[in-house]
Write a protein that holds these residues in place. Structure first.
Motif, PDB file in Angstrom:
ATOM      1  N   LEU A 151      23.531  14.267  -8.534  1.00  0.00           N
ATOM      2  CA  LEU A 151      22.285  14.148  -9.285  1.00  0.00           C
ATOM      3  C   LEU A 151      21.559  15.480  -9.335  1.00  0.00           C
ATOM      4  O   LEU A 151      20.981  15.863 -10.354  1.00  0.00           O
ATOM      5  CB  LEU A 151      21.385  13.083  -8.635  1.00  0.00           C
ATOM      6  CG  LEU A 151      21.932  11.654  -8.636  1.00  0.00           C
ATOM      7  CD1 LEU A 151      20.896  10.710  -8.038  1.00  0.00           C
ATOM      8  CD2 LEU A 151      22.307  11.202 -10.035  1.00  0.00           C
ATOM      9  N   CYS A 152      21.604  16.185  -8.213  1.00  0.00           N
ATOM     10  CA  CYS A 152      20.941  17.483  -8.152  1.00  0.00           C
ATOM     11  C   CYS A 152      21.592  18.467  -9.111  1.00  0.00           C
ATOM     12  O   CYS A 152      20.927  19.276  -9.753  1.00  0.00           O
ATOM     13  CB  CYS A 152      21.002  18.026  -6.716  1.00  0.00           C
ATOM     14  SG  CYS A 152      20.133  19.581  -6.473  1.00  0.00           S
ATOM     15  N   ILE A 153      22.922  18.393  -9.213  1.00  0.00           N
ATOM     16  CA  ILE A 153      23.656  19.343 -10.046  1.00  0.00           C
ATOM     17  C   ILE A 153      23.450  19.060 -11.528  1.00  0.00           C
ATOM     18  O   ILE A 153      23.125  19.940 -12.317  1.00  0.00           O
ATOM     19  CB  ILE A 153      25.160  19.303  -9.706  1.00  0.00           C
ATOM     20  CG1 ILE A 153      25.367  19.912  -8.317  1.00  0.00           C
ATOM     21  CG2 ILE A 153      25.987  20.052 -10.737  1.00  0.00           C
ATOM     22  CD1 ILE A 153      26.752  19.742  -7.796  1.00  0.00           C
ATOM     23  N   TYR A 206      29.520  21.403  -2.098  1.00  0.00           N
ATOM     24  CA  TYR A 206      29.733  20.614  -3.309  1.00  0.00           C
ATOM     25  C   TYR A 206      29.601  21.473  -4.564  1.00  0.00           C
ATOM     26  O   TYR A 206      30.391  21.343  -5.512  1.00  0.00           O
ATOM     27  CB  TYR A 206      28.765  19.434  -3.376  1.00  0.00           C
ATOM     28  CG  TYR A 206      29.091  18.558  -4.560  1.00  0.00           C
ATOM     29  CD1 TYR A 206      30.073  17.586  -4.467  1.00  0.00           C
ATOM     30  CD2 TYR A 206      28.459  18.741  -5.788  1.00  0.00           C
ATOM     31  CE1 TYR A 206      30.418  16.807  -5.566  1.00  0.00           C
ATOM     32  CE2 TYR A 206      28.797  17.983  -6.889  1.00  0.00           C
ATOM     33  CZ  TYR A 206      29.774  17.012  -6.770  1.00  0.00           C
ATOM     34  OH  TYR A 206      30.131  16.266  -7.856  1.00  0.00           O
ATOM     35  N   ARG A 207      28.619  22.362  -4.567  1.00  0.00           N
ATOM     36  CA  ARG A 207      28.452  23.246  -5.732  1.00  0.00           C
ATOM     37  C   ARG A 207      29.699  24.115  -5.916  1.00  0.00           C
ATOM     38  O   ARG A 207      30.139  24.359  -7.039  1.00  0.00           O
ATOM     39  CB  ARG A 207      27.222  24.125  -5.543  1.00  0.00           C
ATOM     40  CG  ARG A 207      25.895  23.372  -5.494  1.00  0.00           C
ATOM     41  CD  ARG A 207      25.416  22.990  -6.870  1.00  0.00           C
ATOM     42  NE  ARG A 207      24.205  22.214  -6.833  1.00  0.00           N
ATOM     43  CZ  ARG A 207      23.014  22.664  -7.232  1.00  0.00           C
ATOM     44  NH1 ARG A 207      22.876  23.885  -7.670  1.00  0.00           N
ATOM     45  NH2 ARG A 207      21.966  21.864  -7.198  1.00  0.00           N
ATOM     46  N   TRP A 226      36.335  23.489  -9.861  1.00  0.00           N
ATOM     47  CA  TRP A 226      36.945  22.579 -10.834  1.00  0.00           C
ATOM     48  C   TRP A 226      36.756  23.119 -12.254  1.00  0.00           C
ATOM     49  O   TRP A 226      37.691  23.106 -13.064  1.00  0.00           O
ATOM     50  CB  TRP A 226      36.320  21.194 -10.708  1.00  0.00           C
ATOM     51  CG  TRP A 226      36.765  20.243 -11.776  1.00  0.00           C
ATOM     52  CD1 TRP A 226      37.889  19.482 -11.803  1.00  0.00           C
ATOM     53  CD2 TRP A 226      36.078  19.963 -13.012  1.00  0.00           C
ATOM     54  NE1 TRP A 226      37.954  18.744 -12.966  1.00  0.00           N
ATOM     55  CE2 TRP A 226      36.863  19.013 -13.722  1.00  0.00           C
ATOM     56  CE3 TRP A 226      34.872  20.408 -13.567  1.00  0.00           C
ATOM     57  CZ2 TRP A 226      36.474  18.531 -14.970  1.00  0.00           C
ATOM     58  CZ3 TRP A 226      34.495  19.926 -14.811  1.00  0.00           C
ATOM     59  CH2 TRP A 226      35.297  18.997 -15.498  1.00  0.00           C
ATOM     60  N   PHE A 227      35.575  23.608 -12.569  1.00  0.00           N
ATOM     61  CA  PHE A 227      35.300  24.140 -13.905  1.00  0.00           C
ATOM     62  C   PHE A 227      36.145  25.384 -14.176  1.00  0.00           C
ATOM     63  O   PHE A 227      36.714  25.553 -15.262  1.00  0.00           O
ATOM     64  CB  PHE A 227      33.814  24.482 -14.040  1.00  0.00           C
ATOM     65  CG  PHE A 227      33.424  24.932 -15.428  1.00  0.00           C
ATOM     66  CD1 PHE A 227      33.067  24.007 -16.395  1.00  0.00           C
ATOM     67  CD2 PHE A 227      33.425  26.278 -15.753  1.00  0.00           C
ATOM     68  CE1 PHE A 227      32.724  24.408 -17.678  1.00  0.00           C
ATOM     69  CE2 PHE A 227      33.077  26.699 -17.030  1.00  0.00           C
ATOM     70  CZ  PHE A 227      32.728  25.759 -17.992  1.00  0.00           C
ATOM     71  N   VAL A 243      28.471  30.117 -11.041  1.00  0.00           N
ATOM     72  CA  VAL A 243      28.761  30.939  -9.862  1.00  0.00           C
ATOM     73  C   VAL A 243      27.476  31.484  -9.252  1.00  0.00           C
ATOM     74  O   VAL A 243      27.319  31.543  -8.031  1.00  0.00           O
ATOM     75  CB  VAL A 243      29.723  32.084 -10.229  1.00  0.00           C
ATOM     76  CG1 VAL A 243      29.932  33.005  -9.037  1.00  0.00           C
ATOM     77  CG2 VAL A 243      31.059  31.522 -10.685  1.00  0.00           C
ATOM     78  N   LEU A 244      26.537  31.875 -10.103  1.00  0.00           N
ATOM     79  CA  LEU A 244      25.246  32.340  -9.612  1.00  0.00           C
ATOM     80  C   LEU A 244      24.560  31.241  -8.805  1.00  0.00           C
ATOM     81  O   LEU A 244      23.952  31.498  -7.756  1.00  0.00           O
ATOM     82  CB  LEU A 244      24.357  32.767 -10.782  1.00  0.00           C
ATOM     83  CG  LEU A 244      22.943  33.245 -10.416  1.00  0.00           C
ATOM     84  CD1 LEU A 244      23.009  34.477  -9.516  1.00  0.00           C
ATOM     85  CD2 LEU A 244      22.143  33.558 -11.686  1.00  0.00           C
TER      86      LEU A 244
END
Length: 212
Positions: free
Chosen positions: A16-18, A81-82, A88-89, A183-184
């Motif tokens: 949710l945060c992402i 998690y980030r 994955w991206f 990435v940032l």
């Protein structure tokens, strides 16, 4: 079972945060009323306080996130998690660019390797933090502290190195701009996590100084 449930809740809130499609859970009850100000006060000591509050405020309803230990755990988990999400991206982007032999492929491939390392190092940091919590105030604790700091710092360095692959351009492609933004974000949340861990580790250093 309780640990599994906690992990699922952590993953859900991180998602949710992402994606930012919902507001953080509104504080409810005595615990959340205490946790929210604590999170905000702690985030003031980070390099990116607004981002810190944005991510961690979703945990304000947790009765456990009221001390430096739990805050450090959550912050490192969010960073991991980030990093996973960004990996994955990048993996998907690299496959697409390789298929068409795009000139951006080498930079994306190198960046993917860096973020792969970040995922590993953040995973190691979280495991080491658990081992650290099982130790008494002794030289072993400071060895664990050094390991967490080393791995988290390395994850931050890798993300920063990846950013160097994408210098600012006047007409940057959408894909490159998206990669750079993701990435940032990894670099910023990892920087915040490292600052919060330093705050937690300081209690052990203070305890050691008071020992006879």
């Amino acid at each position: 079972m309780a640990k599994v449930s906690s992990s699922l809740v952590l993953l859900f809130i991180c998602v949710l945060c992402i994606i930012g499609t919902v507001e953080p859970a509104k504080p409810r009850g005595r615990h959340s009323q205490q946790a929210r100000p604590y999170i905000e006060a702690s985030c003031k000591g980070t390099r990116y306080p607004n981002l810190c509050i944005q991510c961690l405020s979703g945990f304000a309803n947790s009765s456990t996130i009221q001390n430096p230990e739990e805050l450090a755990k959550v912050a490192l988990s969010v960073s991991l998690y980030r990093a996973h999400h960004t990996r994955w991206f990048l993996l998907k982007a690299a496959k697409q660019l390789q298929a068409v032999k795009a000139r951006e492929y080498p930079a994306v491939s190198d960046c993917l390797k860096q973020i792969d390392d970040s995922v590993f190092q953040l995973s190691q940091s979280i495991r080491e933090l658990r081992r650290m919590n099982e130790s008494a105030v002794s030289d072993d604790v400071f060895w664990h502290i050094s390991n967490v700091e080393t791995w988290t710092s390395a994850a931050l360095t890798d993300a920063s190195t990846c950013l160097d692959e994408f210098p600012t351009e006047r007409n940057m492609s959408k894909m490159k701009a998206t990669i750079k933004g993701k990435v940032l974000n990894v670099a910023q949340v990892t920087s915040n996590a490292l600052a919060l861990f330093h705050r937690y580790a300081a209690r052990y250093k203070a305890a050691a100084e008071t020992r006879p």
